[in-house]
Design a protein around this motif. Sequence first.
Motif, PDB file in Angstrom:
ATOM      1  N   VAL A 288      -8.433  -0.465 -13.007  1.00 50.74           N
ATOM      2  CA  VAL A 288      -7.701   0.828 -13.245  1.00 50.74           C
ATOM      3  C   VAL A 288      -7.641   1.846 -12.148  1.00 50.74           C
ATOM      4  O   VAL A 288      -6.913   2.494 -11.828  1.00 50.74           O
ATOM      5  CB  VAL A 288      -8.276   1.511 -14.420  1.00 50.74           C
ATOM      6  N   ALA A 289      -9.046   1.722 -11.319  1.00 53.69           N
ATOM      7  CA  ALA A 289      -8.922   2.791 -10.287  1.00 53.69           C
ATOM      8  C   ALA A 289      -8.025   2.429  -9.295  1.00 53.69           C
ATOM      9  O   ALA A 289      -7.609   3.561  -8.550  1.00 53.69           O
ATOM     10  CB  ALA A 289     -10.530   2.516  -9.670  1.00 53.69           C
ATOM     11  N   PHE A 290      -7.543   1.371  -9.047  1.00 54.74           N
ATOM     12  CA  PHE A 290      -6.487   1.004  -7.977  1.00 54.74           C
ATOM     13  C   PHE A 290      -5.250   1.278  -8.537  1.00 54.74           C
ATOM     14  O   PHE A 290      -4.219   1.607  -7.761  1.00 54.74           O
ATOM     15  CB  PHE A 290      -6.617  -0.588  -7.617  1.00 54.74           C
ATOM     16  N   LEU A 291      -5.032   1.274  -9.910  1.00 57.13           N
ATOM     17  CA  LEU A 291      -3.646   1.575 -10.482  1.00 57.13           C
ATOM     18  C   LEU A 291      -3.516   3.339 -10.344  1.00 57.13           C
ATOM     19  O   LEU A 291      -2.043   3.721 -10.078  1.00 57.13           O
ATOM     20  CB  LEU A 291      -3.541   1.207 -11.890  1.00 57.13           C
ATOM     21  N   PHE A 292      -4.478   3.862 -10.294  1.00 52.96           N
ATOM     22  CA  PHE A 292      -4.426   5.214 -10.068  1.00 52.96           C
ATOM     23  C   PHE A 292      -3.691   5.557  -8.509  1.00 52.96           C
ATOM     24  O   PHE A 292      -3.083   6.516  -8.112  1.00 52.96           O
ATOM     25  CB  PHE A 292      -5.712   5.971 -10.224  1.00 52.96           C
ATOM     26  N   LEU A 293      -4.365   4.735  -7.715  1.00 51.32           N
ATOM     27  CA  LEU A 293      -3.855   4.727  -6.447  1.00 51.32           C
ATOM     28  C   LEU A 293      -2.179   4.608  -6.011  1.00 51.32           C
ATOM     29  O   LEU A 293      -1.942   5.085  -4.790  1.00 51.32           O
ATOM     30  CB  LEU A 293      -4.569   3.924  -5.275  1.00 51.32           C
ATOM     31  N   ILE A 294      -1.721   3.777  -6.874  1.00 46.09           N
ATOM     32  CA  ILE A 294      -0.307   3.452  -6.420  1.00 46.09           C
ATOM     33  C   ILE A 294       0.628   4.415  -6.176  1.00 46.09           C
ATOM     34  O   ILE A 294       1.455   4.554  -5.352  1.00 46.09           O
ATOM     35  CB  ILE A 294       0.116   2.375  -7.506  1.00 46.09           C
TER      36      ILE A 294
END
Length: 397
Positions: A288-294
């Motif tokens: 989820v943390a990387f989905l925030f970065l998109i």
Amino acid sequence: MTRKDPVKLIWLFLGSLIVNTGISFIWPLTTIYMHEYLHEPLTVAAMVLLVNSGFTVLGNFLGGFLFDKWHPYQTMILGISISGISAGLLIFFHGWPTYAILLITIGLGNGMVNTGVNSTATLIKSKQTSYIFNVLYFTSNLGLVFGSLIVGLILPLGITYIFLLAFILFAGFSVVIVLEFKGLNDAKEAVKSGRETELTGAGTTFDRTGIILVLVCLFVSWIAYEQWQSNISTYMISLGMSVRSYSLLWTLNGILIVFFQPLLTHFDDFLTQHLRGRLYTGFILFAVAFLFLITATHYAAFMIAMAVLTIGEILAFPAVSTFVNDRASLLEKGKYQGFVMATASAGRAFGPLIGALVIEAISYQSLFIVAAGLVLLSVLIFDVVSKRKTTAITKQN
């Protein structure tokens, strides 16, 4: 009669703090020191770090093997001696290529020591192993925070003082090992002789498949985690953010670990009863943390992503050691803790390179999607295979 712990917990935790503080004095400086002081290309520095990580992995495997098959006490002494002697030589010989060679031998020694610390945790009986792994994860991170802060203060005085301080810490821990870890051999022999089966996990089912799958989750997660320490910094700068803003994210990471890790330790019984749920939640938060970065373009989004990542980290990473320990065969717990440490080291080694290749081939956004997707896929496979295996066992019974 229940035997006493082979090592008092205070010395185990203090040892973890000391050795990780010493490690953080040396490896974060490698790129800067080799490029700015030794005038070597960045590619050479990257290769040295890669080889250092490779020897750390070797040290993890060797430490676990010797802990089980040889003598735990002597294994710990051997590992810290390699690290201490290497750091001591760096005080006087830190030119090229001596610096690179000694950095590699330090990686070997530290790999053995860290595996030895985790393996020692499997022989402690006064506390649940999950509790000990939680605290060890806390002390290792605290050591990295302390080391990073101290390096910033000492480095202006000269690089020699950094190596001197690392040597003092390694030497200090070697004294602790010699004086306080003497009971390791007897504790291990008691397990081997079968005299303490009822105290060391009777009824534990050896689950090689489960161990392999959770280590795959750990490896993928560390590859993703390393993007924060390498490629995400350049991405933030490309968006107009400062290096100071990036470094503050790691301050947030440290604060959250210091605050939440003891809180999780307080609820250790509940978390141990729901160990799989803890693992799933932690790894999913990673994704989820990387989905925030998109779609992140503002600093607040990076702070939220780091906060989510950190909570996932403190949930998942210590739980992996507990999961593996619960499913490892009784006489090979050291070896399997070596696998845990080696998997994390391998993820750290290859993470920056894999991330850079994805960015160069496609884009930063693609990297974030790939990182999230791989973590979620590994967790899904872990879950599906585990449930099928549990169903199969139930039908057999």
